[in-house]
Design an enzyme around this catalytic site. Structure first.
Site, mmCIF file in Angstrom:
data_model
loop_
_atom_site.group_PDB
_atom_site.id
_atom_site.type_symbol
_atom_site.label_atom_id
_atom_site.label_comp_id
_atom_site.label_asym_id
_atom_site.label_seq_id
_atom_site.Cartn_x
_atom_site.Cartn_y
_atom_site.Cartn_z
ATOM 1 N N ASP A 37 48.648 -53.236 -66.841
ATOM 2 C CA ASP A 37 47.328 -53.894 -66.703
ATOM 3 C C ASP A 37 48.146 -55.390 -66.293
ATOM 4 O O ASP A 37 47.699 -56.276 -65.554
ATOM 5 C CB ASP A 37 46.981 -54.533 -67.541
ATOM 6 N N GLU A 83 51.020 -55.901 -65.276
ATOM 7 C CA GLU A 83 52.372 -56.154 -64.000
ATOM 8 C C GLU A 83 50.728 -55.988 -62.562
ATOM 9 O O GLU A 83 51.420 -56.552 -61.800
ATOM 10 C CB GLU A 83 53.244 -54.091 -64.232
ATOM 11 N N PHE A 84 50.299 -55.210 -63.491
ATOM 12 C CA PHE A 84 48.541 -55.357 -62.013
ATOM 13 C C PHE A 84 48.306 -56.533 -61.451
ATOM 14 O O PHE A 84 48.190 -56.620 -60.546
ATOM 15 C CB PHE A 84 47.618 -54.108 -62.000
ATOM 16 N N SER A 131 46.036 -19.222 -35.766
ATOM 17 C CA SER A 131 45.414 -18.610 -37.117
ATOM 18 C C SER A 131 46.894 -17.705 -36.832
ATOM 19 O O SER A 131 47.499 -18.380 -35.712
ATOM 20 C CB SER A 131 44.346 -17.842 -37.761
ATOM 21 N N LEU A 132 47.710 -16.276 -37.859
ATOM 22 C CA LEU A 132 48.715 -15.563 -37.377
ATOM 23 C C LEU A 132 48.311 -14.113 -36.925
ATOM 24 O O LEU A 132 47.739 -14.007 -37.733
ATOM 25 C CB LEU A 132 49.829 -15.739 -37.947
ATOM 26 N N GLU A 142 59.314 -16.835 -43.424
ATOM 27 C CA GLU A 142 59.436 -17.754 -44.570
ATOM 28 C C GLU A 142 58.133 -16.965 -45.718
ATOM 29 O O GLU A 142 57.329 -15.561 -45.246
ATOM 30 C CB GLU A 142 58.248 -18.891 -44.046
ATOM 31 N N LYS A 170 54.226 -16.145 -47.255
ATOM 32 C CA LYS A 170 53.070 -16.856 -46.771
ATOM 33 C C LYS A 170 52.792 -16.857 -47.997
ATOM 34 O O LYS A 170 51.813 -15.930 -48.770
ATOM 35 C CB LYS A 170 52.617 -15.658 -45.866
ATOM 36 N N ASP A 226 49.430 -18.255 -50.116
ATOM 37 C CA ASP A 226 48.157 -17.176 -49.882
ATOM 38 C C ASP A 226 46.821 -18.536 -50.409
ATOM 39 O O ASP A 226 46.171 -18.602 -51.489
ATOM 40 C CB ASP A 226 47.815 -16.302 -50.611
ATOM 41 N N ARG A 234 41.696 -26.786 -41.607
ATOM 42 C CA ARG A 234 41.435 -25.776 -41.542
ATOM 43 C C ARG A 234 39.646 -26.263 -40.700
ATOM 44 O O ARG A 234 40.025 -26.189 -38.673
ATOM 45 C CB ARG A 234 41.842 -24.896 -40.684
ATOM 46 N N TYR A 274 55.402 -26.525 -44.727
ATOM 47 C CA TYR A 274 55.706 -24.935 -44.018
ATOM 48 C C TYR A 274 56.036 -25.511 -42.019
ATOM 49 O O TYR A 274 56.263 -24.152 -41.006
ATOM 50 C CB TYR A 274 55.336 -23.615 -44.000
ATOM 51 N N LYS A 327 51.808 -8.781 -43.846
ATOM 52 C CA LYS A 327 51.210 -8.777 -44.955
ATOM 53 C C LYS A 327 52.072 -7.650 -46.192
ATOM 54 O O LYS A 327 51.737 -6.722 -45.671
ATOM 55 C CB LYS A 327 49.677 -8.355 -45.072
ATOM 56 N N CYS A 387 24.591 -1.555 -80.512
ATOM 57 C CA CYS A 387 25.248 -2.942 -80.446
ATOM 58 C C CYS A 387 26.549 -2.255 -80.935
ATOM 59 O O CYS A 387 26.659 -1.780 -83.052
ATOM 60 C CB CYS A 387 24.882 -3.925 -81.249
ATOM 61 N N CYS A 420 26.431 -5.403 -84.472
ATOM 62 C CA CYS A 420 25.426 -5.760 -85.708
ATOM 63 C C CYS A 420 24.476 -3.841 -85.675
ATOM 64 O O CYS A 420 23.918 -4.018 -86.819
ATOM 65 C CB CYS A 420 24.902 -6.520 -85.273
ATOM 66 N N CYS A 459 22.283 -6.659 -76.516
ATOM 67 C CA CYS A 459 22.110 -7.026 -78.689
ATOM 68 C C CYS A 459 20.420 -7.823 -77.933
ATOM 69 O O CYS A 459 21.398 -9.092 -77.583
ATOM 70 C CB CYS A 459 23.410 -6.829 -79.049
ATOM 71 N N CYS A 465 23.134 -11.298 -84.370
ATOM 72 C CA CYS A 465 24.484 -11.217 -84.054
ATOM 73 C C CYS A 465 25.799 -11.531 -84.175
ATOM 74 O O CYS A 465 25.673 -12.140 -83.973
ATOM 75 C CB CYS A 465 24.084 -9.970 -82.697
HETATM 76 S S1 IVH Z 1 52.638 -21.212 -39.715
HETATM 77 C C1 IVH Z 1 50.636 -21.549 -36.170
HETATM 78 N N1 IVH Z 1 53.733 -20.453 -42.259
HETATM 79 O O1 IVH Z 1 49.023 -18.723 -43.060
HETATM 80 C C2 IVH Z 1 50.781 -21.603 -36.927
HETATM 81 N N2 IVH Z 1 51.573 -20.321 -41.880
HETATM 82 O O2 IVH Z 1 47.396 -16.206 -41.308
HETATM 83 C C3 IVH Z 1 51.048 -21.839 -38.430
HETATM 84 N N3 IVH Z 1 50.596 -20.032 -44.463
HETATM 85 O O3 IVH Z 1 46.939 -20.849 -40.869
HETATM 86 C C4 IVH Z 1 50.961 -21.194 -39.159
HETATM 87 N N4 IVH Z 1 52.664 -19.430 -45.626
HETATM 88 O O4 IVH Z 1 47.666 -21.151 -43.509
HETATM 89 C C5 IVH Z 1 51.829 -21.193 -41.288
HETATM 90 N N5 IVH Z 1 54.924 -20.362 -44.108
HETATM 91 C C6 IVH Z 1 54.054 -20.675 -43.107
HETATM 92 C C7 IVH Z 1 52.730 -19.914 -44.322
HETATM 93 C C8 IVH Z 1 51.558 -19.891 -43.421
HETATM 94 C C9 IVH Z 1 50.807 -19.082 -45.400
HETATM 95 C C10 IVH Z 1 48.810 -19.802 -43.962
HETATM 96 C C11 IVH Z 1 48.390 -20.624 -42.802
HETATM 97 C C12 IVH Z 1 47.670 -20.251 -41.607
HETATM 98 C C13 IVH Z 1 47.393 -18.505 -42.116
HETATM 99 C C14 IVH Z 1 47.132 -17.438 -41.308
#
Ligand code: IVH
Length: 676
Positions: A39, A41-42, A89-90, A115, A117, A119, A138, A227, A314, A415, A418, A433, A439
């Site tokens: 407090d 310092e603030f 997306s990919l 890299e 991926k 989840d 997104r 990434y 995948k 059950c 019991c 039950c 129970c």
């Molecule tokens: S690059 C234009 N790198 O996977 C490409 N995406 O299934 C941009 N994701 O929408 C994405 N790890 O949310 C990239 N090392 C990684 C990732 C990655 C997870 C996700 C990302 C993307 C989705 C596509």
């Protein structure tokens, strides 16, 4: 620049720095509940800032921390913002052949960055002059929600980069994740509260990021890996260099990034991480291959939905065969009997699985499984383990015939705890039950629910203590809690006077818990936290609720016939009424603070759509105001809509529809005036 302003310059810089520092401190204090400054310092920094602002009146800013009290931002709805670059997306691949196919179409000799991926869900962070200014989900790829208040709860995401060598604007994209450990703790908590479980960390992260309560987001503990760096005038000619730079600037970049020169190297990377990922703290579902050279990336370009310069591989869903040793049965606090598969321990995605739910009798019958079978356990997409099938019984390797030979599986009819005959309500898959009051797991479960954090929040009365008190005859129902005496508690092994006093203080404090939470704590079947709140808003005391008919209850949002029946049945049970009377005597809150039924009929009969973001109140607050004035808040615009309460950045589709149908828009000021 004249001499004076040159002398002033450091002080002006100090002023700007202090504003940022104090803003950050306010946010951490008010929103995240994690103070970073004392407090004192603030106050010292605030005084210094005030002095500097007095010295430089030309730098007045109404947004300065000296001009407003710290507030918990992030209460308003999210602002929708157009992405600077679409979020694509990919394309997916599942085999070496598909990867070879992809590589064949690339210029020969290209370098490929591999890299993990991650989840989770993607996020786009905008940095302007080193300051994090937006964090967009997104969304539909073209525009996303700005969830910056929630993103700022992630410790590894810098709020500011203090360097001279960064461009004015750049963007970092990455993945927001809920680490396994946090995910499991969150689900455990939700199980205790009988709230629906998150199927996997990705769903949990996505649910968390959409919360309007950054304090809760902070408590859950999100993480992020970045990434992809985008923007004009960025350093580096390759993706790898850019990520290395981003790391130097302080961003959280995974260490598992490799530059590969051919498909063999890529496959070796995949093979390594397919196993090793099980030891990672976060969920991954594959790897991402990216062309390293940025000029080559540009040349390859994009299809409508995906870049041609990247592809995902995948991992196959992880599945294992193991022996189903035994089926046991668990009785929950509402009496539902859940069959549990006890398995020969097996390693799956980094954890040892030895138990999995079999859901109910129908599930077991549909898979035709019985003890002694070898069953498939899956953690598909990293979901909670589930049984997905069984191996052929004729396969020598798959079954243990002695255990199940000729025996048909049958669900118990009494059950397991019991001995009371089980009942199965028509239309429900669960056996139950009915011995609610006698129970043991149901009695203990109800008490555990009653004292839990989101209910009465009584510290010091955990599962073990409840079990002990139940064994000793001190706790037979929730009302007994309020009769516990210091000497009874202190006399138990493991519990000294100090913990007894703590527990009693917790019990005493629970008498102030508001009515909506008390209603939730009672543990009426299917009345969860949110439903209890909605009921308590309409019935602001227990007496009116007690006499409500099922039909009346059904008029409440989210209350269907089944829940209404459960509430009526609860109040028709004399044993419950006795318990309620004892709780009333103990002094629990059986009344809400204010009558929350409609307080006026100014909006009676109106259907109102809320759209956009607001300055004065949150969306939830506006919703409550509409209801309090007799109106109805509806989600989509139709002919029947009376008007739209329109904030900033109203969704374009809603605006168009409103125009087409001639539905009027009202600003929040106009609305507030209406209900004055
Ligand atoms: S690059 C234009 N790198 O996977 C490409 N995406 O299934 C941009 N994701 O929408 C994405 N790890 O949310 C990239 N090392 C990684 C990732 C990655 C997870 C996700 C990302 C993307 C989705 C596509």
């Amino acid at each position: 620049m004249d001499l004076f302003s040159e002398i002033e310059e450091p002080e002006r810089e100090e002023l700007k720095r202090l504003r940022k520092e104090l803003e950050e401190a306010n946010y951490k204090y008010y929103v995240l509940n994690m103070p970073t400054l004392s407090d004192r310092e603030f106050d010292e920094k605030m005084h210094r800032l005030q002095a500097l602002e007095a010295q430089f009146p030309d730098m007045f800013d109404p947004k300065s921390p000296t001009q407003h009290v710290g507030s918990d931002l992030g209460k308003k709805g999210f602002e929708q913002v157009r992405h600077k670059y679409p979020m694509l997306s990919l394309a997916n691949s599942y085999s070496r052949e598909e990867i070879e196919d992809w590589v064949r179409k690339l210029p020969s000799g290209v370098e490929i960055v591999c890299e993990l991926k991650f989840d989770g869900l993607s996020i786009s962070l905008w940095y302007e002059h080193g300051q994090l200014v937006k964090a967009l989900t997104r969304g539909d790829g073209v525009q996303g929600d700005d969830v910056i208040a929630n993103i700022k709860t992630i410790p590894s995401i810098p709020w500011r980069i203090e360097r001279d060598d960064i461009p004015d604007f750049f963007e970092l994209r990455g993945e927001v994740l809920l680490p396994w450990e946090r995910f499991e703790a969150l689900n455990k908590e939700r199980e205790e509260q009988e709230e629906p479980l998150f199927a996997n960390p990705r769903n949990a992260a996505s649910g968390t990021l959409k919360l309007q309560d950054p304090k809760e987001v902070a408590r859950r503990g999100l993480e992020a890996y970045l990434y992809y760096m985008l923007g004009e005038n960025l350093p580096g000619k390759t993706h790898y260099e850019r990520l290395t730079t981003a790391k130097e600037w302080g961003f959280h970049i995974s260490d598992a990034i490799r530059v590969c020169k051919n498909v063999d190297e890529v496959m070796a990377y995949i093979a390594y991480w397919d196993t090793e990922r099980k030891n990672l703290p976060v969920a991954t579902d594959g790897i991402v291959l990216k062309v390293n050279n940025l000029a080559q990336q540009e040349e390859l370009g994009y299809t409508a939905k995906t870049p041609r310069w990247a592809i995902a591989y995948k991992f196959p869903a992880e599945k294992q065969l193991t022996l189903l040793k035994e089926i046991t049965y668990q009785v929950g606090r509402t009496g539902v009997v859940t069959p549990v598969a006890n398995l020969e321990p097996v390693q799956l995605s980094g954890t040892i699985v030895q138990r999995a739910t079999l859901h109910n009798e129908d599930f077991i019958k549909s898979l035709d499984i019985r003890p002694g079978d070898r069953v498939w356990v899956e953690k598909g997409g990293e979901i909670i383990p589930k049984i997905v099938g069984r191996a052929d019984r004729n396969d020598e390797m798959s079954a243990t015939p002695s255990l199940n030979d000729g025996m048909m599986y049958s669900f118990p009819d009494v059950c397991p705890e019991c001995g009371t005959p089980l009942v199965r309500v028509e239309g429900e898959a669960a056996w139950r039950c009915p011995n609610e009051a006698g129970c043991p797991p149901q009695i203990k479960g109800k008490i555990e629910h009653f004292v839990s954090r989101k209910a009465m929040n009584i510290d010091g009365l955990g599962e073990e203590t409840i079990d002990l008190f139940y064994q000793k005859g001190l706790l037979k129902n929730i009302a007994d809690i309020y009769d516990l005496k210091l000497e009874d508690i202190a006399a138990q092994e493991r519990l000294g006077e100090k913990s007894a006093l703590n527990m009693l203080a917790g019990i005493e404090a629970s008498k102030q818990v508001p009515w909506a939470r008390v209603l939730f704590a009672l543990g009426i079947r299917m009345v969860g936290e949110t439903t209890a709140k909605k009921i308590a808003r309409v019935y602001n005391n227990i007496d009116t609720l007690q006499w409500a008919t099922a039909e009346q209850l059904c008029a409440i949002e989210d209350v269907g016939p089944q829940i209404a029946e459960n509430i009526v049945a609860y109040f028709n049970d004399m044993r419950n009424l006795e318990i309620l009377e004892r709780l009333r005597q103990a002094g629990l809150q059986f009344e809400g603070e204010a009558a929350e039924g409609p307080q006026s009929d100014k909006l009676a009969g109106m259907s109102i759509v809320i759209s956009g973001t607001f300055a004065h109140h949150s969306r939830d607050e506006y919703k409550a105001m509409i209801e309090a004035n007799g109106g109805k808040n509806v989600g989509s615009v139709s002919k029947k809509t009376s008007f739209i309460l329109a904030g900033e950045n109203m969704g374009p589709e809603k605006r168009k529809k409103a125009e087409d149908l001639g539905i009027p828009l009202k600003t929040e000021e106009e609305f507030l005036e209406m209900i004055q």
